[in-house]
Structure formats: structure tokens, C-alpha cells
Design an enzyme around this catalytic site. Sequence first.
Site, PDB file in Angstrom:
ATOM      1  CB  SER A 249      42.332  37.555  38.033  1.00  0.00           C
ATOM      2  OG  SER A 249      42.902  36.329  38.370  1.00  0.00           O
TER       3      SER A 249
ATOM      4  CG  ASP B 225      37.347  34.716  43.786  1.00  0.00           C
ATOM      5  OD1 ASP B 225      37.929  33.613  43.741  1.00  0.00           O
ATOM      6  OD2 ASP B 225      37.839  35.758  43.334  1.00  0.00           O
TER       7      ASP B 225
ATOM      8  CG  HIS C 237      38.861  34.050  40.127  1.00  0.00           C
ATOM      9  ND1 HIS C 237      39.213  35.137  40.892  1.00  0.00           N
ATOM     10  CD2 HIS C 237      39.739  34.033  39.087  1.00  0.00           C
ATOM     11  CE1 HIS C 237      40.256  35.745  40.339  1.00  0.00           C
ATOM     12  NE2 HIS C 237      40.586  35.100  39.253  1.00  0.00           N
TER      13      HIS C 237
END
Lengths: 382, 382
Positions: A158, A329, A362
Site C-alpha cells: 500500500s 482489492d 486490500h
Amino acid sequence: MSDTSAILPIETPLNAVGATYDLDQPLELDGGQVLHGVRIAYETYGTLNEARDNAILVCHATTGDQHLATPHPITGKPGWWSRMVGPGLPIDTDRFYVICPNVLGSCMGTTGPGSLAPDGLPYGPRFPVITIRDMVRAHVLLLKALGVENLYAVIGGSMGGMQALSLSVHWPDLARRVLVLASTAAMPVQNIAFQELGRQAIMADPEWQGGAYHGTGKSPDAGLAVARMAAHITYLSEATLSEKFGRRLQNGQAKSFGFGADFQVESYLRYQGESFTGRFDANSYLYITKAMSYFDLAEGHGEDDHPGRLAEAFKGVHSRFCLVSFDTDWLYPTSESRTIAHALNAAGAPVSFMELSAPFGHDSFLLDVPALDRVIEGFLLR
Amino acid sequence: MSDTSAILPIETPLNAVGATYDLDQPLELDGGQVLHGVRIAYETYGTLNEARDNAILVCHATTGDQHLATPHPITGKPGWWSRMVGPGLPIDTDRFYVICPNVLGSCMGTTGPGSLAPDGLPYGPRFPVITIRDMVRAHVLLLKALGVENLYAVIGGSMGGMQALSLSVHWPDLARRVLVLASTAAMPVQNIAFQELGRQAIMADPEWQGGAYHGTGKSPDAGLAVARMAAHITYLSEATLSEKFGRRLQNGQAKSFGFGADFQVESYLRYQGESFTGRFDANSYLYITKAMSYFDLAEGHGEDDHPGRLAEAFKGVHSRFCLVSFDTDWLYPTSESRTIAHALNAAGAPVSFMELSAPFGHDSFLLDVPALDRVIEGFLLR
């Protein structure tokens, strides 16, 4: 708390938990401002070998921290990647010297908007807006102080992936391997929108006080909780939500016909929002999400919308890359990683790219996905 | 403002704009409470024929209103479905008598939390929590007053589709055709989560004052704006966001390095949030979204998680159904419509179902999608 500013590199403390390092120089920022007296909080695991070639930098995500494999000091929960980092684990601390710094702008010990400025008062809204590259700039100075001239690998998921990419492009001789999980080379517009929503929720809270709430005994907890709820929804997949909560009610089958939390998912989100305010600073949330929204690795490389410009950015990289996305995600979908892979290919850089199947949205990069363990272990093998 | 409570059904005003009807009986609600003195604001277009068999009920969405094909009184913008409803248009007012009531709990003239209770003070938080079926219950009483004993069709998108489905199940002899666009038979958990986020944003605003802000001269505008921003993001597709805004900055290429709106999408969302507070009531937003979160047509039909229970709910329906979903709608995705289609099939009810390709996300049912015009026109043909 040990302060490595007085420690020679070679005497780097092993398994340094709760360490801090005070930069011995001002930090020049992309926005043109200069920060003085920056402190970086970090943890290390394992031992830097004599050749100094076994160091791995792990970059944390938005609201993450340096407590990679040691319990969080506030929540008491295990370190956020303790399933991945340790002796015999995919990021094997018997073999690697692992460094995880808290990012600039955060609130876990590294200088951020809640820190005291040189005038002795909290920065608050006087803290400069920073970028992902600014965060990496601080990391690089820490590495130098720890005697690490080059990295076996830089790893991040991320926002951590953004840092890893930024490092690979702007410090191309530093890392031999770059591992990027569930990330992007430029923040997608839908994510900018969700982050702006979170910032607006914080700034709409009167307790925010224009950002100057540090030291007033009040803080925009209600706004921060709403921001966290919004972010949390985007981290989960519809499948996770359906399986974990579905439309199940809190109290058996009885609807309350009121505005309390009827559904389990409502109660869960309220808890996520409220508990977050106990461990994170609202201004840090503003500054870090702004840095993410600004992130565009291709910036400055040719015209907007020119498909080749990301490849231009990668022109000078010297690393091997591994990119991982997750099929559920929807915040950083596979298409984002594919864009990076194409650009790296076009720039002639070695890259492997795979989409893993995992149900957790995610958050998959943080959770139990055995296929991810194998990817990381394999990429670090040699 | 004409009040049809004094008008005999057959003398129904034609093209009644700004009409209201005061129920001549108390409204019993699903939650067990009773509302007295309910007023329904509505508009009609076209003429009820002598056979009284050409009436179409159009049900509006969450923050919609009765201004189907006449300008909105506050914003001055054209009616929300003026591209669909009018002489010669797919819902042809030369042929049909079209009725669009403002839903119970709203703020455009129909009784809601901002209305005065029988004691002369605003309901505020004393307003009872309502359901989608309660909204339809009020519609049915209006229809009766207008002399409409059966409907040629009931039509609705999003929350309007929930009303159409509820009407088909709970008043099975009323509508011969049921047209449901971009909707669901049970609010998906991700949507419950987003709606809870919006409600939390409103209730976190100190100006909400526990819901008793009506008449205080203050209102939770900041919280309502955040709620609207969240909803608005979910209405749009990633494709729309990318095409409309991408990562384009407000002021050419210069990042502000501040917390103003840098990106066009940020500025757009702020505008959407702020302008919404001028035309919608925060408490109405709470009550209407709660009704949507509660919506589960299969409720009361067998066990939870039993796949056949929605078919059970449809067992007694007498209507023909048409279901439309849009491929870029991630809030009410095609799978929701497919679930309804399967249950209707299992119940032996005639149903046609199609997924249309349109780039606008959930908002597609409101926008220029020629294929939708053809579907609606065809379904209403005979």
C-alpha cells in the site's frame, strides 16, 4: 529509548525496539520547506552482517508504524507483520537485518504535526505538507546512520509500496530488490476521493480547531473516527463483509427502530472508528493521506496522459522488481500493478508480477495468505 | 399548493405540480408506531383515463423528490427524470397518468422529521424510524385518493426500485407491471456500511444536537456534506471519475502543498457536499438511509441464509417484472438484480432481466443511456 545519533554505524544495536535517531542535518522537503531537528523512530530485527549487504527496509502503510514484529505499545496487539518477519519466517531475521522506520508526518515517535517545533510549541497546522519522497528521504538518512549503504531489498505494501517505488526511482543505487504489494505508481482518483472525504470529516469537526488542537486537551476524535470508518470500508472486500457480517443484526433478529447500531457491520465500524482515535493523531492522518494523494511517480516525466511517461521514470532504475496484487482489492486493483509492470518492462527492468487470489480485499497483504509468503520467500532467496 | 384531500378522485387535477394530499387516516408503521396527520407532496403528469387503467407510479431514490419533470424549486434544475417522462418520451404522458410522490420521511413536502408534529413542534428525533414498506403504504393511500385502484406500472430506480418491489409483494393486486432499475431485494452489507458512515458523520456534528436542531437556526451541515460526499463517490464509477477528473489539478500543474482542494475531484466533491446541504435535511437523510439499510424483502420468509426464501416472498405476486442493472454500478451490482430474477423465476413470475452497459456507475439510471429508454418503452408497450 536509545538514540543512535551518538552510536557509530557498526555498533548499531541489534533488535533495537523503541529506538530513535535524530537527523544531524535539516531535511529539505519537496514542498520547498525545511524541517529542523527531525527525529525518526524505528525498530530493527536481526544483525547487519560484516559485508553490510543483508539489510532490508520495510516501509509501513498509511496508519502503520515501526512495530513490525513487536507488540504495539498502545493496543498490545502483535506487530503488524509478525507473521512475516522473524527467525525462519519469509523475511528471515536469522539471515536479514530488517529495519522499519515510522514515516515522517506520523505520530508514533517520528516527527509529525503533533511534535514540538524548534520553538517548543506543537507544529499543528504549521507542519509542512510532505510527500512520499520526503518520507523516503528521511529513511535514507536513517539507513546511512545505521551503516547501511545498500539494501538487499526494500519492501512495502500500500503506501509502503509507494515508498519502495519512490526509493527505487530516486535512489536507484540503493536497493537491489524492490517488492511492492497492493500498491500503485499514482494514486487513483477514486482513492483521492475517499481520502478527501476522510480529511473533510476531520476538518469539519470543530475540535480540529483549524489544526491547532495539539496541547488543548481536545482533539477531533469524532471526525477522525468517521475518516477511519470510510477508509476501513475500502480496505475490505464485499466478500469479507458478507462473510464476516452479512445482514446479521446485533441483537438476534430484532431491529431496534432507532439509530443505534442494528447491524453487526455497523457496530464493527463504530468500534473501528472509535478505537482508532486512541492510537492515531488526526493531523497525522491529514498529512499522510495528502502525501498519498499527491503521489505520482511519473510526475515530471513528459506530458500528462502520455502512456510512456511512467517508463521514463523507471529509465534509471537498477533493481529487480516483484509486484503483487490481490484479486479482491478494489482500492488498489490489479490494473495498478499491471501498469507498473508494463512500464518496468518498457524500461528494460527485470520484473515479476502476479495477482494472488485472496478474499480479504486490500488488507490481504497484512493477512494470512500463504501464497504471499511463498512469493516473498522466493523473491528474497537469491 | 392544491390540497386534494377535498377533491373527489375523478376530479384529480391534471399535471398537478406542487400538490399535496393529507391522509384522512392515521398511518400505522412497521415499527409499531402510528403517524397522525401525514401529508404527502406529489406531482402528476398526463390524464387518468376513464377506465382508470393508465396510471404509472414512479418512486424516487434516496434524496430524490416528486419533481419528476418540472424544475426543482430550490436548485431550478430540470426535473430528475425529465428526459424519461413527458409527451412522446418513454414514459409517455400523452398515454399515461404518471404520479410521483415524495416519500415519507423526506423533506420536500411530505411529512418527515422536519415537519411539525401534532403538538405543533418539529418531530426531530421523535419521528419514528420507518421502512420502505411504510413509504409504499403512504403511496397506496395517495393512489386511492387519486382514484387509482390499479397501476399500469410501478417504476423505480435504486431506493425507488425497493419501493416497487415492496409494492409488488405486499400489494400484489395493485400493479400489472413492475420495473426495477439498479436496485436490490435486500440492502447489501457494503451499502449498509457506507450508509452507516454517512449517518455517523451527521450524528458526530455537534450542530445535530441529538437530532433536535429543527427550529434552532442551526443544522449539521458539515456532517451532512461529508455524508453526501461519501454517497456521491459510491454513485460514480471509477471510469467516470477517471474520465471526468483523473488526477487533474485545480490550478493547472501547481500543487498547493496545503489542505485546500488541489485536485479537481476534491473540489467537485466539496461542491457536491456543500450544495446538498441547501436542499436536503440531515434528519431526513438519517431516516431514509435507515429504511434502506433495513430493507430485506425476504424477511419473514423462512430461515436466514436459506436461498429459497426470496422466492417465497414472491410467491403471491401477480405482476410482470422487468429488471435492469448497469455494468459499472458497483453499489447495486448486477448480481443483486440476478438474485431477484432467479427468485422470480423460482416463484413462476414472468420476468425479463438485462444488464446494460453504461459508463456512469449507479447513476446510470438517471442519465443518458439510450438502451434504457428502449427497455422502458418496450416494457410499457403492451
